[in-house]
Design a protein around this motif. Structure first.
Motif, PDB file in Angstrom:
ATOM      1  N   ARG A 194       0.559  -1.096   0.518  1.00 42.15           N
ATOM      2  CA  ARG A 194       0.087  -0.172  -0.044  1.00 42.15           C
ATOM      3  C   ARG A 194       1.116   1.400  -0.240  1.00 42.15           C
ATOM      4  O   ARG A 194       1.855   1.573   0.171  1.00 42.15           O
ATOM      5  CB  ARG A 194      -1.244   0.059   1.326  1.00 42.15           C
ATOM      6  CG  ARG A 194      -1.930  -0.855   0.295  1.00 42.15           C
ATOM      7  CD  ARG A 194      -3.011  -0.985   2.425  1.00 42.15           C
ATOM      8  NE  ARG A 194      -4.169  -1.656   2.083  1.00 42.15           N
ATOM      9  CZ  ARG A 194      -3.917  -3.230   2.106  1.00 42.15           C
ATOM     10  NH1 ARG A 194      -3.253  -3.502   2.184  1.00 42.15           N
ATOM     11  NH2 ARG A 194      -5.973  -3.247   1.591  1.00 42.15           N
ATOM     12  N   ILE A 195       0.152   1.944  -0.782  1.00 41.53           N
ATOM     13  CA  ILE A 195       0.874   3.331  -1.135  1.00 41.53           C
ATOM     14  C   ILE A 195       0.288   4.420  -0.567  1.00 41.53           C
ATOM     15  O   ILE A 195      -1.189   4.565  -1.302  1.00 41.53           O
ATOM     16  CB  ILE A 195       2.077   4.120  -1.894  1.00 41.53           C
ATOM     17  CG1 ILE A 195       3.673   3.095  -2.767  1.00 41.53           C
ATOM     18  CG2 ILE A 195       2.047   4.860  -2.286  1.00 41.53           C
ATOM     19  CD1 ILE A 195       4.146   3.329  -1.883  1.00 41.53           C
ATOM     20  N   MET A 196      -0.175   5.573   0.401  1.00 43.24           N
ATOM     21  CA  MET A 196      -0.532   6.944   0.610  1.00 43.24           C
ATOM     22  C   MET A 196      -0.356   7.738  -0.756  1.00 43.24           C
ATOM     23  O   MET A 196       1.333   8.474   0.032  1.00 43.24           O
ATOM     24  CB  MET A 196      -0.576   7.060   1.964  1.00 43.24           C
ATOM     25  CG  MET A 196      -1.125   5.957   2.881  1.00 43.24           C
ATOM     26  SD  MET A 196      -1.216   6.452   4.446  1.00 43.24           S
ATOM     27  CE  MET A 196       0.626   5.560   4.721  1.00 43.24           C
ATOM     28  N   LEU A 197      -0.924   7.976  -0.947  1.00 43.27           N
ATOM     29  CA  LEU A 197      -0.839   9.697  -1.830  1.00 43.27           C
ATOM     30  C   LEU A 197      -1.206  10.821  -1.385  1.00 43.27           C
ATOM     31  O   LEU A 197      -2.966  10.651  -1.189  1.00 43.27           O
ATOM     32  CB  LEU A 197      -1.252   9.296  -3.473  1.00 43.27           C
ATOM     33  CG  LEU A 197      -0.741  10.686  -4.283  1.00 43.27           C
ATOM     34  CD1 LEU A 197       0.148  10.517  -4.291  1.00 43.27           C
ATOM     35  CD2 LEU A 197      -1.596  10.131  -5.584  1.00 43.27           C
ATOM     36  N   ALA A 198      -0.876  11.867  -1.501  1.00 43.91           N
ATOM     37  CA  ALA A 198      -1.501  13.015  -0.474  1.00 43.91           C
ATOM     38  C   ALA A 198      -1.401  14.167  -1.454  1.00 43.91           C
ATOM     39  O   ALA A 198       0.073  14.613  -2.077  1.00 43.91           O
ATOM     40  CB  ALA A 198      -0.777  13.183   0.557  1.00 43.91           C
ATOM     41  N   SER A 235       4.949   5.414   2.775  1.00 44.25           N
ATOM     42  CA  SER A 235       4.028   3.946   2.978  1.00 44.25           C
ATOM     43  C   SER A 235       4.333   3.838   3.892  1.00 44.25           C
ATOM     44  O   SER A 235       5.561   4.240   4.523  1.00 44.25           O
ATOM     45  CB  SER A 235       4.585   2.876   2.436  1.00 44.25           C
ATOM     46  OG  SER A 235       5.960   2.940   1.953  1.00 44.25           O
ATOM     47  N   ILE A 236       3.635   2.570   4.902  1.00 43.87           N
ATOM     48  CA  ILE A 236       4.374   2.557   6.500  1.00 43.87           C
ATOM     49  C   ILE A 236       5.150   0.772   6.352  1.00 43.87           C
ATOM     50  O   ILE A 236       4.474  -0.182   5.513  1.00 43.87           O
ATOM     51  CB  ILE A 236       2.933   1.957   7.243  1.00 43.87           C
ATOM     52  CG1 ILE A 236       1.795   2.284   7.227  1.00 43.87           C
ATOM     53  CG2 ILE A 236       3.129   0.977   8.409  1.00 43.87           C
ATOM     54  CD1 ILE A 236       0.373   2.325   8.076  1.00 43.87           C
ATOM     55  N   SER A 285       6.033   3.403  11.539  1.00 44.62           N
ATOM     56  CA  SER A 285       7.433   3.243  10.902  1.00 44.62           C
ATOM     57  C   SER A 285       7.341   3.853   9.448  1.00 44.62           C
ATOM     58  O   SER A 285       6.888   2.521   8.573  1.00 44.62           O
ATOM     59  CB  SER A 285       8.833   2.061  10.701  1.00 44.62           C
ATOM     60  OG  SER A 285       9.559   3.216  10.005  1.00 44.62           O
ATOM     61  N   GLU A 286       7.250   4.945   8.915  1.00 46.35           N
ATOM     62  CA  GLU A 286       6.226   5.437   8.030  1.00 46.35           C
ATOM     63  C   GLU A 286       7.886   6.396   6.716  1.00 46.35           C
ATOM     64  O   GLU A 286       7.404   7.662   6.788  1.00 46.35           O
ATOM     65  CB  GLU A 286       5.042   6.694   8.195  1.00 46.35           C
ATOM     66  CG  GLU A 286       4.546   6.676   6.892  1.00 46.35           C
ATOM     67  CD  GLU A 286       3.784   7.235   7.360  1.00 46.35           C
ATOM     68  OE1 GLU A 286       2.402   7.928   6.112  1.00 46.35           O
ATOM     69  OE2 GLU A 286       2.568   7.499   8.153  1.00 46.35           O
ATOM     70  N   LYS A 333      13.864  -0.587   0.945  1.00 47.90           N
ATOM     71  CA  LYS A 333      12.640  -1.066  -0.162  1.00 47.90           C
ATOM     72  C   LYS A 333      11.387   0.152  -0.155  1.00 47.90           C
ATOM     73  O   LYS A 333      11.023   0.386  -1.838  1.00 47.90           O
ATOM     74  CB  LYS A 333      12.137  -2.193   0.584  1.00 47.90           C
ATOM     75  CG  LYS A 333      11.195  -2.748  -0.159  1.00 47.90           C
ATOM     76  CD  LYS A 333      10.031  -4.193   0.152  1.00 47.90           C
ATOM     77  CE  LYS A 333       9.684  -3.389   1.564  1.00 47.90           C
ATOM     78  NZ  LYS A 333       8.959  -4.968   2.139  1.00 47.90           N
ATOM     79  N   ALA A 334      10.501   0.861   0.606  1.00 53.86           N
ATOM     80  CA  ALA A 334      10.256   1.904   0.321  1.00 53.86           C
ATOM     81  C   ALA A 334       9.870   2.942  -0.315  1.00 53.86           C
ATOM     82  O   ALA A 334       9.663   3.086  -1.209  1.00 53.86           O
ATOM     83  CB  ALA A 334       9.071   1.797   1.936  1.00 53.86           C
TER      84      ALA A 334
END
Length: 228
Positions: free
Chosen positions: A88-92, A190-191, A147-148, A197-198
């Motif tokens: 999962r990726i969070m986009l803002a 991402s968490i 961890s983000e 890797k993130a």
């Protein structure tokens, strides 16, 4: 020189300076030139192996933060995307039709601590894209066991800016042409406890998302690319 003549000269100089300042004051908003920005329609809900996860919350934001964003920006977009591997990726994205110094309050290194996160580290980096690269900033924010890793960039008009000095140069450049630039912030996070890797996945996500945009929309999000 008598006092009367000196005061007269000072008055003339003051009026002249004021007139020059008014004449050089930017008056043309870039946002009024060309198609209007509509983040909801600009950013696709699915591209490549990513699609919007409508069951997951996009961004942690308390009511005060939300109210502040609505005052600073004309539009904001928050979504969570998931790929075929379940990552999962969070986009803002936040857009302001008239950039101002208040926009800096939404920078992740400021708004994350305001929501209780600890800022562990911050570094400069680049997002490699086809035909160029974006100067980006990366931070690592933690909250308890969360961890983000975060990657973000900001634009002023057609320029991606990273440092305060760079921002000021761009603002002065637009001011001298009589234009008022718009401003935009794109945040991808991402968490993940594996930060390397993130960041790698975030880079790929950004490249795929931008590649799915129309040329005009891509120009809005990243301005002019730096040559690789």
């Amino acid at each position: 020189m008598n006092v009367w003549l000196r005061n007269l000269i000072l008055l003339v100089l003051m009026l002249a300076t004021s007139g020059i300042a008014v004449a050089l004051r930017p008056s043309q908003k870039i946002a009024d030139q060309g198609p209007k920005v509509d983040l909801e329609t600009m950013i696709p809900r699915a591209f490549d192996n990513w699609h919007e996860d409508t069951q997951a919350p996009a961004v942690i934001a308390d009511p005060q933060q939300k109210e502040l964003l609505e005052k600073i920006y004309n539009q904001t977009l928050s979504r969570t995307y998931v790929n075929t591997d379940g990552y999962r990726i969070m986009l803002a994205i936040a857009y302001g039709s008239e950039q101002s110094s208040t926009m800096k309050v939404h920078k992740p290194e400021i708004c994350y601590p305001a929501q209780g996160f600890t800022l562990e580290r911050k570094s400069s980096g680049t997002l490699a894209l086809a035909g160029g690269s974006i100067p980006a900033t990366r931070i690592l924010a933690t909250l308890g066991q969360r961890s983000e890793p975060v990657t973000y960039w900001t634009t002023i008009g057609d320029h991606v800016v990273r440092s305060r000095f760079n921002r000021k140069l761009v603002e002065i450049g637009y001011g001298l042409t009589g234009k008022i630039p718009d401003g935009l912030l794109v945040r991808i996070s991402s968490i993940d406890h594996d930060t390397d890797k993130a960041y790698e996945i975030q880079n790929g996500f950004a490249a795929q998302m931008l590649n799915a945009l129309s040329p005009a929309s891509q120009q809005r999000l990243i301005g002019s690319l730096e040559s690789n």
